[in-house]
Design a protein around this motif. Structure first.
Motif, PDB file in Angstrom:
ATOM      1  N   ARG A  78       0.780  -1.278   0.119  1.00 25.29           N
ATOM      2  CA  ARG A  78      -0.073   0.129  -0.029  1.00 25.29           C
ATOM      3  C   ARG A  78       0.892   1.228   0.101  1.00 25.29           C
ATOM      4  O   ARG A  78       0.730   2.160  -0.897  1.00 25.29           O
ATOM      5  N   ALA A  82       1.083   4.068  -2.958  1.00 27.18           N
ATOM      6  CA  ALA A  82       0.881   5.613  -2.657  1.00 27.18           C
ATOM      7  C   ALA A  82       2.125   6.230  -3.032  1.00 27.18           C
ATOM      8  O   ALA A  82       1.926   7.520  -3.620  1.00 27.18           O
ATOM      9  N   HIS A 119      -6.573  16.128  -4.983  1.00 26.97           N
ATOM     10  CA  HIS A 119      -7.507  15.652  -4.556  1.00 26.97           C
ATOM     11  C   HIS A 119      -7.798  14.150  -4.816  1.00 26.97           C
ATOM     12  O   HIS A 119      -8.092  13.114  -4.073  1.00 26.97           O
ATOM     13  N   THR A 120      -7.651  13.934  -6.090  1.00 28.23           N
ATOM     14  CA  THR A 120      -7.639  12.418  -6.632  1.00 28.23           C
ATOM     15  C   THR A 120      -6.664  11.451  -5.917  1.00 28.23           C
ATOM     16  O   THR A 120      -6.587  10.334  -5.860  1.00 28.23           O
ATOM     17  N   GLU A 122      -5.058  11.919  -3.035  1.00 28.55           N
ATOM     18  CA  GLU A 122      -5.559  11.645  -1.670  1.00 28.55           C
ATOM     19  C   GLU A 122      -6.911  10.767  -1.636  1.00 28.55           C
ATOM     20  O   GLU A 122      -6.902   9.785  -0.701  1.00 28.55           O
ATOM     21  N   GLN A 123      -7.726  10.637  -2.479  1.00 30.45           N
ATOM     22  CA  GLN A 123      -8.847   9.796  -2.634  1.00 30.45           C
ATOM     23  C   GLN A 123      -8.294   8.483  -3.009  1.00 30.45           C
ATOM     24  O   GLN A 123      -8.525   7.468  -2.473  1.00 30.45           O
ATOM     25  N   LYS A 125      -5.257   7.163  -2.065  1.00 30.33           N
ATOM     26  CA  LYS A 125      -4.720   6.643  -0.831  1.00 30.33           C
ATOM     27  C   LYS A 125      -5.674   6.068   0.064  1.00 30.33           C
ATOM     28  O   LYS A 125      -5.286   5.330   0.609  1.00 30.33           O
ATOM     29  N   ASP A 126      -6.510   6.942   0.243  1.00 26.82           N
ATOM     30  CA  ASP A 126      -7.623   6.484   1.165  1.00 26.82           C
ATOM     31  C   ASP A 126      -8.187   5.011   0.752  1.00 26.82           C
ATOM     32  O   ASP A 126      -8.505   4.172   1.548  1.00 26.82           O
ATOM     33  N   ALA A 127      -8.319   4.795  -0.645  1.00 30.22           N
ATOM     34  CA  ALA A 127      -8.943   3.645  -1.009  1.00 30.22           C
ATOM     35  C   ALA A 127      -7.885   2.512  -0.824  1.00 30.22           C
ATOM     36  O   ALA A 127      -8.241   1.274  -0.475  1.00 30.22           O
ATOM     37  N   ARG A 129      -5.845   2.231   1.814  1.00 31.90           N
ATOM     38  CA  ARG A 129      -5.819   2.026   3.131  1.00 31.90           C
ATOM     39  C   ARG A 129      -7.167   0.916   3.622  1.00 31.90           C
ATOM     40  O   ARG A 129      -6.785   0.249   4.393  1.00 31.90           O
ATOM     41  N   ARG A 130      -7.921   0.614   2.673  1.00 31.71           N
ATOM     42  CA  ARG A 130      -8.894  -0.285   2.885  1.00 31.71           C
ATOM     43  C   ARG A 130      -8.578  -1.474   2.433  1.00 31.71           C
ATOM     44  O   ARG A 130      -9.561  -2.473   2.515  1.00 31.71           O
TER      45      ARG A 130
END
Length: 458
Positions: A78, A82, A119-120, A122-123, A125-127, A129-130
């Motif tokens: 991950r 990133a 913005h994309t 960061e979005q 990277k958030d995905a 993490r899951r």
């Protein structure tokens, strides 16, 4: 020499190195073709941060159950993804695919690609993490998903994937992987990485070779981030895609082989297409005699600021002393869908028949060097295969030959890897002894990097 008309694209130069003199009755002509692209990548005419060509990138991350062991492996994957996302140029289309026995585009989803900006990123990277490890491994499914995603962005001139796996392709049949590769070849390129030691080198090399990318091992998952960052930086430096090496030969001549010789050995012979065809159609194994085409294209993939060497071997009709002929015309071309092609650079291969023994027996240094580098890669592959089969005598002979070839050619990187597998008694003669307790990581690293070559010393 010719160059692309676009001012921000690289200039291509083609240089041919050969001994054009043949003895009477000789038919084989060998040449090393050096192609150099300058002025278009991050180290050339385009300032860092400036807009580049339309590009799309798909990051395919193995999320099978084995990625949970050890538990740091998935975390490092991950983090590496990133890091690669941070290297994306603003405006590049991208997606993230989680690969198991299925392929799930986890960002942005719904078969689309996002456009890289603050913005994309960061979005995405958030995905990441899951992501949780589960399921099996079906690499052909991953490749097919990447192709579908690239198809949603047809305007992208550069299409590149990064694929990470830690295991073998156990949850689909080999034919399914081959179908996916056949469909994707020529449509996008891919760099492949194997993390740990439970994956198969030949299997992943098959993927990278078909998709004109690189393959390497990252034995410890903690090294993934640095490697991913470097791969993405290189991808962002690409400026022109789908470039072909076009080989014209005269009547009654035939191309015996075309191989990339540097930076790594890659046989392109069977990937020939008749000039003027697109999409990998009209494949031709030969252009011999009146029945076949005399002009063939060999794929080279995408280019930034870089230089590559190709070994071209042509068989021509024998001629009498004093005769000379154009044995091949080598062009670097950018084919267009309408069948036309833009010539980016060109070089000529000649044949001159002579009775001067000194001239006809002289081997061109570039040809000799790369013939040795190809033999080096074959010796390593054969030696490791023999060792796995328990044939220690053959393994010792082949790896000893590899040591001798690596030493004589100055390939210090490969020689260093060989020393981790064998004790070198005499590097000049290639005398070796097998080391006890060789780690699987060292053996796989040698196998994975065996095709990497060094350039001819000037």
């Amino acid at each position: 020499m010719a160059s692309l008309s676009k001012p921000d694209a690289p200039r291509f130069d083609v240089d041919v190195f050969q001994n054009e003199y043949l003895a009477q009755g000789s038919r084989e002509v060998n040449a090393i073709v050096t192609v150099t692209a300058t002025g278009g990548g991050t180290s050339g005419g385009r300032p860092i941060g400036a807009p580049g060509p339309d590009a799309a990138v798909v990051l395919v991350i193995d999320c099978s159950g084995s990625m949970e062991y050890p538990n740091t492996k998935m975390r490092h994957a991950r983090e590496a993804t990133a890091a690669a996302i941070d290297e994306l140029r603003d405006g590049v289309a991208f997606a993230v695919v989680a690969g198991t026995h299925e392929a799930n585009d986890v960002f942005p989803g719904n078969g689309r690609l996002a456009v890289a900006d603050r913005h994309t990123r960061e979005q995405a990277k958030d995905a990441l993490r899951r992501l949780k490890p589960s399921g099996g491994t079906a690499i052909g499914t991953w490749i097919a998903k990447a192709q579908q995603l690239f198809a949603s962005r047809p305007e992208a001139a550069i299409r590149h994937a990064i694929l990470l796996t830690d295991g073998r392709n156990e949850h689909e049949k080999p034919a399914a992987l081959q179908r996916a590769l056949d469909a994707a070849a020529g449509y996008f390129t891919a760099d492949c990485r194997g993390v740990g030691t439970d994956w198969e080198v030949a299997e992943l090399r098959k993927v990278s070779s078909a998709l004109l990318g690189t393959v390497d091992i990252v034995a410890e998952s903690s090294g993934l981030a640095e490697d991913f960052r470097a791969m993405m930086t290189a991808a962002m430096g690409k400026q022109v895609a789908d470039v072909a090496l076009r080989v014209w030969t005269p009547a009654n001549a035939r191309v015996k082989f075309v191989k990339q010789a540097a930076p790594a050995v890659e046989d392109l012979t069977d990937r020939r297409t008749d000039a003027g065809t697109t999409g990998g159609a009209a494949r031709s194994a030969s252009n011999e005699g009146g029945g076949g085409r005399r002009v063939g294209d060999y794929p080279t993939g995408s280019w930034g600021d870089e230089s590559r060497d190709y070994h071209v071997c042509v068989e021509v009709p024998a001629a009498a002393v004093g005769n000379e002929m154009l044995a091949a015309r080598i062009s670097l071309v950018l084919p267009h869908p309408d069948g036309t092609a833009e010539v980016l650079g060109q070089g000529l291969v000649r044949a001159v028949w002579t009775d001067d023994l000194a001239s006809s027996t002289r081997i061109n240094p570039q040809v000799a060097h790369y013939t040795g580098q190809a033999e080096l890669a074959d010796s390593i592959r054969d030696g490791l295969e023999a060792h796995r089969a328990g044939d220690l005598e053959r393994a010792g002979a082949k790896l000893g030959a590899a040591v001798r070839l690596a030493y004589s050619s100055g390939n210090e990187g490969t020689l260093k890897l060989l020393r981790k597998v064998v004790d070198v008694v005499d590097e000049r003669e290639g005398t070796v002894r097998f080391r006890k307790n060789v780690s699987e990581a060292d053996s796989m690293t040698l196998e994975t990097r065996s095709t990497k070559t060094v350039r001819v010393k000037k």
